[in-house]
Design a protein around this motif. Sequence first.
Motif, PDB file in Angstrom:
ATOM      1  N   ARG A  16     -96.876   8.453 -86.290  1.00 57.07           N
ATOM      2  CA  ARG A  16     -96.061   8.726 -87.550  1.00 57.07           C
ATOM      3  C   ARG A  16     -95.274   7.426 -87.732  1.00 57.07           C
ATOM      4  O   ARG A  16     -94.765   7.520 -88.793  1.00 57.07           O
ATOM      5  CB  ARG A  16     -95.209   9.872 -87.326  1.00 57.07           C
ATOM      6  CG  ARG A  16     -96.075  11.165 -87.294  1.00 57.07           C
ATOM      7  CD  ARG A  16     -95.002  12.385 -87.093  1.00 57.07           C
ATOM      8  NE  ARG A  16     -95.721  13.485 -86.909  1.00 57.07           N
ATOM      9  CZ  ARG A  16     -95.271  14.751 -86.792  1.00 57.07           C
ATOM     10  NH1 ARG A  16     -93.719  14.671 -86.862  1.00 57.07           N
ATOM     11  NH2 ARG A  16     -95.830  15.847 -86.496  1.00 57.07           N
ATOM     12  N   ARG A  38    -103.181  -0.319 -80.938  1.00 55.88           N
ATOM     13  CA  ARG A  38    -101.875  -0.842 -80.432  1.00 55.88           C
ATOM     14  C   ARG A  38    -101.505  -0.194 -79.232  1.00 55.88           C
ATOM     15  O   ARG A  38    -100.486  -0.405 -78.675  1.00 55.88           O
ATOM     16  CB  ARG A  38    -100.941   0.015 -81.534  1.00 55.88           C
ATOM     17  CG  ARG A  38    -101.010  -0.805 -82.908  1.00 55.88           C
ATOM     18  CD  ARG A  38     -99.788  -0.107 -83.866  1.00 55.88           C
ATOM     19  NE  ARG A  38     -99.680  -0.493 -85.360  1.00 55.88           N
ATOM     20  CZ  ARG A  38     -98.831  -1.344 -85.663  1.00 55.88           C
ATOM     21  NH1 ARG A  38     -97.750  -1.456 -85.022  1.00 55.88           N
ATOM     22  NH2 ARG A  38     -98.730  -1.738 -86.980  1.00 55.88           N
ATOM     23  N   ASP A  94     -94.065   3.950 -89.170  1.00 57.56           N
ATOM     24  CA  ASP A  94     -94.426   3.070 -90.421  1.00 57.56           C
ATOM     25  C   ASP A  94     -95.517   1.998 -90.110  1.00 57.56           C
ATOM     26  O   ASP A  94     -95.433   1.497 -89.067  1.00 57.56           O
ATOM     27  CB  ASP A  94     -93.222   2.564 -90.935  1.00 57.56           C
ATOM     28  CG  ASP A  94     -91.969   3.649 -91.412  1.00 57.56           C
ATOM     29  OD1 ASP A  94     -91.541   3.835 -90.293  1.00 57.56           O
ATOM     30  OD2 ASP A  94     -91.989   4.008 -92.299  1.00 57.56           O
ATOM     31  N   GLU A  95     -96.556   1.969 -90.805  1.00 53.75           N
ATOM     32  CA  GLU A  95     -97.498   1.083 -90.638  1.00 53.75           C
ATOM     33  C   GLU A  95     -97.184  -0.487 -90.591  1.00 53.75           C
ATOM     34  O   GLU A  95     -97.800  -1.332 -89.857  1.00 53.75           O
ATOM     35  CB  GLU A  95     -98.701   1.150 -91.834  1.00 53.75           C
ATOM     36  CG  GLU A  95     -99.836   0.459 -91.384  1.00 53.75           C
ATOM     37  CD  GLU A  95    -100.718   0.711 -92.796  1.00 53.75           C
ATOM     38  OE1 GLU A  95    -101.927   0.119 -92.606  1.00 53.75           O
ATOM     39  OE2 GLU A  95    -100.860   1.771 -93.305  1.00 53.75           O
ATOM     40  N   GLY A  96     -96.017  -0.832 -91.192  1.00 48.43           N
ATOM     41  CA  GLY A  96     -95.544  -2.306 -91.186  1.00 48.43           C
ATOM     42  C   GLY A  96     -94.675  -2.653 -89.930  1.00 48.43           C
ATOM     43  O   GLY A  96     -94.325  -3.752 -89.745  1.00 48.43           O
ATOM     44  N   ILE A 119    -104.293   4.376 -84.032  1.00 44.27           N
ATOM     45  CA  ILE A 119    -103.661   3.422 -83.457  1.00 44.27           C
ATOM     46  C   ILE A 119    -104.095   3.050 -82.294  1.00 44.27           C
ATOM     47  O   ILE A 119    -103.355   2.449 -81.500  1.00 44.27           O
ATOM     48  CB  ILE A 119    -102.075   3.985 -83.193  1.00 44.27           C
ATOM     49  CG1 ILE A 119    -102.245   5.442 -82.504  1.00 44.27           C
ATOM     50  CG2 ILE A 119    -101.294   4.615 -84.324  1.00 44.27           C
ATOM     51  CD1 ILE A 119    -100.917   5.971 -81.737  1.00 44.27           C
TER      52      ILE A 119
END
Length: 344
Positions: free
Chosen positions: A188, A220, A190-192, A217
Amino acid sequence: MDRLTDLIVAKVDDGYSGRIEISRLVTRGPGRPVVAPFVFARALAQLWIARRRGEVDLLHINVAADKSAIRKAILARFARSLGVPYVVHLHGSRFQEFWPAAGPRVRKFVDRLFLESSAVIVLGTVWSELVRAHVPQVANRIVILPNATAPAAFMNEPAPHQGDVRISFLGELGKRKGTPQLIEALGRLDEGLDWTATIAGNGDVEETKLRAEQLGIAGRVNVPGWLDAEETCDVLRSSDIFVLPSFAENLPMSILEAFAYGLAVVATPVGAVADVIRDSSNGLLVPVGNVDALTSALRRLIVDRQFRNSLGAAAKIDHAAKYEIGAYVSRLSDIWQSASNRSG
Protein backbone atom coordinates in the motif's frame (compact mmCIF):
# COMPACT_ATOMS: atom_id res chain seq x y z
CA MET A 1 15.04 -18.71 25.08
CA ASP A 2 17.96 -20.67 23.62
CA ARG A 3 19.58 -17.56 22.13
CA LEU A 4 19.47 -15.75 25.46
CA THR A 5 20.81 -18.79 27.29
CA ASP A 6 23.71 -18.99 24.83
CA LEU A 7 24.56 -15.35 25.53
CA ILE A 8 24.38 -15.83 29.31
CA VAL A 9 26.59 -18.93 29.30
CA ALA A 10 29.11 -17.31 26.96
CA LYS A 11 29.32 -14.22 29.18
CA VAL A 12 29.82 -16.27 32.32
CA ASP A 13 32.35 -18.55 30.62
CA ASP A 14 34.32 -15.48 29.54
CA GLY A 15 35.00 -14.83 33.20
CA TYR A 16 32.41 -12.12 33.65
CA SER A 17 31.69 -13.35 37.16
CA GLY A 18 34.03 -15.60 39.09
CA ARG A 19 31.24 -16.41 41.53
CA ILE A 20 29.19 -18.43 39.04
CA GLU A 21 29.55 -21.74 37.24
CA ILE A 22 26.79 -22.80 34.85
CA SER A 23 25.93 -26.28 33.57
CA ARG A 24 23.16 -26.76 31.03
CA LEU A 25 20.37 -29.23 31.73
CA VAL A 26 18.52 -30.15 28.52
CA THR A 27 15.01 -31.45 29.25
CA ARG A 28 13.57 -31.66 25.73
CA GLY A 29 16.11 -31.16 22.96
CA PRO A 30 15.53 -30.82 19.21
CA GLY A 31 14.93 -34.53 18.47
CA ARG A 32 11.76 -36.42 17.64
CA PRO A 33 8.92 -36.44 20.22
CA VAL A 34 9.39 -40.17 20.84
CA VAL A 35 12.87 -39.43 22.21
CA ALA A 36 11.70 -36.63 24.54
CA PRO A 37 10.88 -38.84 27.58
CA PHE A 38 14.39 -40.32 27.50
CA VAL A 39 15.97 -36.86 27.27
CA PHE A 40 13.91 -35.72 30.25
CA ALA A 41 14.77 -38.83 32.26
CA ARG A 42 18.46 -38.21 31.60
CA ALA A 43 18.06 -34.62 32.80
CA LEU A 44 16.52 -35.81 36.07
CA ALA A 45 19.37 -38.29 36.52
CA GLN A 46 21.96 -35.58 35.85
CA LEU A 47 20.35 -33.33 38.45
CA TRP A 48 20.28 -36.16 41.00
CA ILE A 49 23.98 -36.95 40.42
CA ALA A 50 24.96 -33.27 40.62
CA ARG A 51 23.10 -32.94 43.91
CA ARG A 52 24.76 -36.04 45.36
CA ARG A 53 28.15 -34.60 44.42
CA GLY A 54 27.35 -31.20 45.91
CA GLU A 55 27.69 -29.55 42.50
CA VAL A 56 24.41 -27.64 42.38
CA ASP A 57 23.24 -24.75 44.55
CA LEU A 58 20.35 -23.44 42.45
CA LEU A 59 18.30 -24.53 39.45
CA HIS A 60 17.22 -21.94 36.86
CA ILE A 61 14.09 -23.20 35.07
CA ASN A 62 13.09 -21.61 31.77
CA VAL A 63 9.34 -22.07 31.28
CA ALA A 64 7.07 -21.68 28.26
CA ALA A 65 3.45 -22.74 27.73
CA ASP A 66 1.86 -26.15 27.13
CA LYS A 67 4.09 -29.22 27.52
CA SER A 68 7.05 -27.09 28.55
CA ALA A 69 5.17 -25.87 31.64
CA ILE A 70 4.13 -29.39 32.62
CA ARG A 71 7.62 -30.79 32.07
CA LYS A 72 9.22 -27.99 34.08
CA ALA A 73 6.67 -28.40 36.88
CA ILE A 74 7.76 -32.04 37.19
CA LEU A 75 11.41 -30.95 37.17
CA ALA A 76 10.67 -28.41 39.90
CA ARG A 77 8.99 -31.01 42.11
CA PHE A 78 11.98 -33.31 41.67
CA ALA A 79 14.38 -30.49 42.53
CA ARG A 80 12.43 -29.72 45.68
CA SER A 81 12.57 -33.38 46.69
CA LEU A 82 16.35 -33.17 46.40
CA GLY A 83 16.49 -29.96 48.42
CA VAL A 84 17.55 -27.89 45.41
CA PRO A 85 16.00 -24.40 45.30
CA TYR A 86 14.96 -23.08 41.91
CA VAL A 87 14.14 -19.89 40.03
CA VAL A 88 11.34 -19.77 37.45
CA HIS A 89 12.00 -17.72 34.31
CA LEU A 90 8.82 -17.19 32.31
CA HIS A 91 9.28 -17.10 28.53
CA GLY A 92 7.02 -17.76 25.56
CA SER A 93 4.16 -15.76 24.12
CA ARG A 94 1.23 -18.06 24.91
CA PHE A 95 1.22 -18.28 28.70
CA GLN A 96 -1.64 -15.78 28.90
CA GLU A 97 -3.83 -18.22 26.97
CA PHE A 98 -2.42 -21.47 28.35
CA TRP A 99 -2.62 -20.79 32.10
CA PRO A 100 -6.27 -19.68 32.40
CA ALA A 101 -7.47 -22.35 29.94
CA ALA A 102 -5.63 -25.26 31.56
CA GLY A 103 -7.68 -27.89 33.34
CA PRO A 104 -7.88 -27.77 37.16
CA ARG A 105 -5.23 -30.45 37.70
CA VAL A 106 -2.75 -28.92 35.26
CA ARG A 107 -3.40 -25.43 36.62
CA LYS A 108 -2.78 -26.61 40.17
CA PHE A 109 0.43 -28.28 39.05
CA VAL A 110 1.64 -25.13 37.29
CA ASP A 111 0.60 -22.93 40.21
CA ARG A 112 2.76 -25.03 42.49
CA LEU A 113 5.72 -24.55 40.14
CA PHE A 114 5.55 -20.83 40.85
CA LEU A 115 4.51 -21.09 44.51
CA GLU A 116 7.52 -23.18 45.52
CA SER A 117 10.08 -21.12 43.59
CA SER A 118 12.68 -18.94 45.25
CA ALA A 119 12.16 -16.21 42.65
CA VAL A 120 10.07 -15.62 39.53
CA ILE A 121 11.67 -13.75 36.65
CA VAL A 122 9.37 -12.18 34.05
CA LEU A 123 10.14 -10.07 31.01
CA GLY A 124 7.72 -7.20 31.56
CA THR A 125 4.76 -5.70 33.40
CA VAL A 126 2.08 -7.73 31.62
CA TRP A 127 3.72 -10.96 32.75
CA SER A 128 4.20 -9.72 36.29
CA GLU A 129 0.47 -8.98 36.45
CA LEU A 130 -0.34 -12.42 35.03
CA VAL A 131 1.67 -14.20 37.73
CA ARG A 132 0.21 -11.99 40.47
CA ALA A 133 -3.31 -12.78 39.28
CA HIS A 134 -2.78 -16.55 39.42
CA VAL A 135 -0.44 -16.89 42.42
CA PRO A 136 -0.55 -13.67 44.46
CA GLN A 137 1.47 -15.38 47.18
CA VAL A 138 4.64 -14.91 45.12
CA ALA A 139 4.17 -11.18 44.51
CA ASN A 140 7.21 -10.24 46.58
CA ARG A 141 9.38 -12.73 44.66
CA ILE A 142 8.60 -11.46 41.15
CA VAL A 143 11.46 -9.71 39.36
CA ILE A 144 11.02 -7.93 36.04
CA LEU A 145 14.15 -8.55 33.97
CA PRO A 146 13.82 -7.76 30.25
CA ASN A 147 15.77 -9.79 27.74
CA ALA A 148 19.18 -8.60 26.59
CA THR A 149 21.47 -8.97 23.59
CA ALA A 150 25.10 -8.40 22.76
CA PRO A 151 26.16 -4.98 21.48
CA ALA A 152 26.01 -4.51 17.72
CA ALA A 153 28.79 -6.45 16.02
CA PHE A 154 29.31 -3.67 13.48
CA MET A 155 28.24 -0.08 13.09
CA ASN A 156 24.99 0.45 11.23
CA GLU A 157 25.41 1.81 7.71
CA PRO A 158 22.73 4.50 7.21
CA ALA A 159 21.04 4.76 3.84
CA PRO A 160 22.56 7.36 1.53
CA HIS A 161 20.60 10.58 1.20
CA GLN A 162 19.23 9.69 -2.22
CA GLY A 163 19.11 5.89 -1.77
CA ASP A 164 16.39 3.46 -0.89
CA VAL A 165 15.32 3.26 2.75
CA ARG A 166 15.92 -0.33 3.84
CA ILE A 167 13.29 -2.16 5.87
CA SER A 168 13.91 -5.49 7.60
CA PHE A 169 11.93 -8.19 9.37
CA LEU A 170 13.51 -11.15 11.20
CA GLY A 171 11.47 -14.00 12.62
CA GLU A 172 9.15 -16.85 11.72
CA LEU A 173 7.10 -15.85 8.70
CA GLY A 174 3.42 -16.39 9.39
CA LYS A 175 0.28 -15.23 11.13
CA ARG A 176 1.65 -14.88 14.68
CA LYS A 177 4.45 -12.56 13.60
CA GLY A 178 2.15 -10.51 11.36
CA THR A 179 4.02 -11.02 8.10
CA PRO A 180 0.79 -11.13 6.03
CA GLN A 181 -0.06 -7.67 7.38
CA LEU A 182 3.48 -6.46 6.72
CA ILE A 183 3.33 -7.53 3.07
CA GLU A 184 -0.05 -5.85 2.67
CA ALA A 185 1.29 -2.64 4.23
CA LEU A 186 4.30 -2.62 1.92
CA GLY A 187 1.96 -3.09 -1.02
CA ARG A 188 0.00 0.00 0.00
CA LEU A 189 3.00 2.35 0.14
CA ASP A 190 2.98 5.15 -2.40
CA GLU A 191 4.58 4.08 -5.66
CA GLY A 192 7.04 6.97 -5.66
CA LEU A 193 8.62 6.15 -2.30
CA ASP A 194 12.18 4.78 -2.31
CA TRP A 195 12.39 1.63 -0.21
CA THR A 196 13.43 -2.01 -0.23
CA ALA A 197 12.63 -4.73 2.29
CA THR A 198 14.20 -7.95 3.53
CA ILE A 199 11.74 -10.34 5.17
CA ALA A 200 13.86 -13.15 6.57
CA GLY A 201 13.08 -16.26 8.55
CA ASN A 202 11.61 -19.73 8.32
CA GLY A 203 7.91 -20.51 8.09
CA ASP A 204 5.64 -19.27 5.29
CA VAL A 205 8.45 -18.33 2.91
CA GLU A 206 6.79 -19.31 -0.37
CA GLU A 207 3.44 -17.82 0.63
CA THR A 208 5.16 -14.53 1.43
CA LYS A 209 6.98 -14.48 -1.91
CA LEU A 210 3.75 -15.23 -3.78
CA ARG A 211 1.84 -12.43 -2.07
CA ALA A 212 4.64 -9.96 -2.83
CA GLU A 213 4.40 -10.96 -6.49
CA GLN A 214 0.62 -10.54 -6.47
CA LEU A 215 0.99 -7.03 -5.02
CA GLY A 216 3.60 -6.08 -7.59
CA ILE A 217 6.38 -5.48 -5.05
CA ALA A 218 8.47 -8.62 -5.57
CA GLY A 219 11.24 -6.49 -7.09
CA ARG A 220 11.54 -4.52 -3.86
CA VAL A 221 11.08 -7.38 -1.36
CA ASN A 222 13.75 -10.00 -0.68
CA VAL A 223 12.53 -13.16 1.10
CA PRO A 224 15.71 -15.20 1.65
CA GLY A 225 14.36 -17.70 4.18
CA TRP A 226 16.27 -18.59 7.35
CA LEU A 227 19.50 -16.71 8.03
CA ASP A 228 22.41 -17.66 10.25
CA ALA A 229 23.90 -15.30 12.85
CA GLU A 230 26.37 -13.68 10.45
CA GLU A 231 23.71 -13.12 7.77
CA THR A 232 21.34 -11.68 10.37
CA CYS A 233 24.06 -9.26 11.44
CA ASP A 234 24.53 -8.19 7.81
CA VAL A 235 20.79 -7.50 7.43
CA LEU A 236 20.64 -5.39 10.59
CA ARG A 237 23.81 -3.51 9.73
CA SER A 238 22.38 -2.53 6.36
CA SER A 239 18.86 -1.62 7.57
CA ASP A 240 17.21 1.66 8.49
CA ILE A 241 13.86 0.39 9.79
CA PHE A 242 13.04 -2.82 11.63
CA VAL A 243 9.41 -3.94 11.74
CA LEU A 244 7.76 -6.70 13.80
CA PRO A 245 3.93 -6.47 13.66
CA SER A 246 3.29 -9.53 15.85
CA PHE A 247 -0.01 -10.72 17.27
CA ALA A 248 1.65 -12.42 20.26
CA GLU A 249 5.08 -12.10 21.87
CA ASN A 250 6.80 -12.16 25.23
CA LEU A 251 9.78 -9.88 24.53
CA PRO A 252 11.38 -10.51 21.12
CA MET A 253 15.16 -10.64 20.98
CA SER A 254 14.98 -9.26 17.44
CA ILE A 255 13.63 -5.91 18.67
CA LEU A 256 16.49 -5.58 21.14
CA GLU A 257 18.99 -6.50 18.43
CA ALA A 258 17.49 -3.79 16.23
CA PHE A 259 17.88 -1.36 19.15
CA ALA A 260 21.56 -2.32 19.40
CA TYR A 261 22.05 -1.38 15.77
CA GLY A 262 20.26 1.94 16.20
CA LEU A 263 17.33 1.13 13.91
CA ALA A 264 13.94 2.81 13.94
CA VAL A 265 11.60 0.06 15.14
CA VAL A 266 7.92 -0.39 14.31
CA ALA A 267 6.12 -2.99 16.44
CA THR A 268 2.84 -3.90 18.08
CA PRO A 269 2.24 -3.46 21.84
CA VAL A 270 2.04 -7.17 22.65
CA GLY A 271 3.64 -8.93 25.60
CA ALA A 272 6.40 -6.81 27.10
CA VAL A 273 7.04 -4.84 23.90
CA ALA A 274 5.18 -1.81 25.27
CA ASP A 275 7.58 -1.79 28.24
CA VAL A 276 10.50 -1.37 25.85
CA ILE A 277 9.16 0.87 23.09
CA ARG A 278 7.99 4.35 24.03
CA ASP A 279 5.85 5.42 21.11
CA SER A 280 7.41 8.20 19.01
CA SER A 281 10.39 8.36 21.40
CA ASN A 282 12.52 5.26 20.72
CA GLY A 283 10.21 3.52 18.25
CA LEU A 284 6.67 3.40 16.90
CA LEU A 285 3.79 1.25 18.17
CA VAL A 286 0.88 0.32 15.90
CA PRO A 287 -2.31 -1.59 16.80
CA VAL A 288 -2.26 -5.34 16.29
CA GLY A 289 -3.48 -6.35 12.83
CA ASN A 290 -4.03 -2.77 11.67
CA VAL A 291 -2.59 -2.63 8.15
CA ASP A 292 -3.51 1.04 7.66
CA ALA A 293 -1.64 2.09 10.81
CA LEU A 294 1.36 -0.05 9.84
CA THR A 295 1.40 1.48 6.36
CA SER A 296 1.22 4.98 7.83
CA ALA A 297 4.09 4.30 10.26
CA LEU A 298 6.33 2.91 7.53
CA ARG A 299 5.49 5.79 5.21
CA ARG A 300 6.35 8.32 7.90
CA LEU A 301 9.72 6.73 8.60
CA ILE A 302 10.60 6.41 4.93
CA VAL A 303 9.81 10.06 4.24
CA ASP A 304 11.13 11.66 7.43
CA ARG A 305 14.82 10.85 7.66
CA GLN A 306 15.38 13.08 10.70
CA PHE A 307 12.58 11.42 12.68
CA ARG A 308 13.80 7.98 11.64
CA ASN A 309 17.33 8.75 12.79
CA SER A 310 16.14 10.21 16.08
CA LEU A 311 14.22 7.04 16.93
CA GLY A 312 17.22 4.89 16.07
CA ALA A 313 19.59 7.01 18.16
CA ALA A 314 17.27 6.82 21.19
CA ALA A 315 16.90 3.06 20.74
CA LYS A 316 20.68 2.58 20.69
CA ILE A 317 21.10 4.62 23.88
CA ASP A 318 18.37 2.57 25.58
CA HIS A 319 20.00 -0.69 24.53
CA ALA A 320 23.33 0.29 26.04
CA ALA A 321 21.66 1.39 29.27
CA LYS A 322 19.05 -1.35 29.74
CA TYR A 323 19.36 -4.28 27.36
CA GLU A 324 23.06 -5.09 27.03
CA ILE A 325 24.06 -8.61 28.05
CA GLY A 326 26.83 -7.57 30.46
CA ALA A 327 24.51 -5.60 32.73
CA TYR A 328 21.90 -8.34 32.35
CA VAL A 329 24.22 -11.08 33.61
CA SER A 330 25.28 -8.89 36.52
CA ARG A 331 21.68 -8.44 37.61
CA LEU A 332 20.85 -12.09 36.97
CA SER A 333 23.74 -13.20 39.17
CA ASP A 334 22.38 -10.99 41.96
CA ILE A 335 18.96 -12.66 41.59
CA TRP A 336 20.57 -16.10 41.76
CA GLN A 337 22.58 -15.16 44.84
CA SER A 338 19.56 -13.69 46.58
CA ALA A 339 17.38 -16.71 45.73
CA SER A 340 20.05 -19.11 46.94
CA ASN A 341 20.49 -17.22 50.20
CA ARG A 342 16.74 -17.00 50.74
CA SER A 343 16.36 -20.74 50.32
CA GLY A 344 19.29 -21.45 52.55
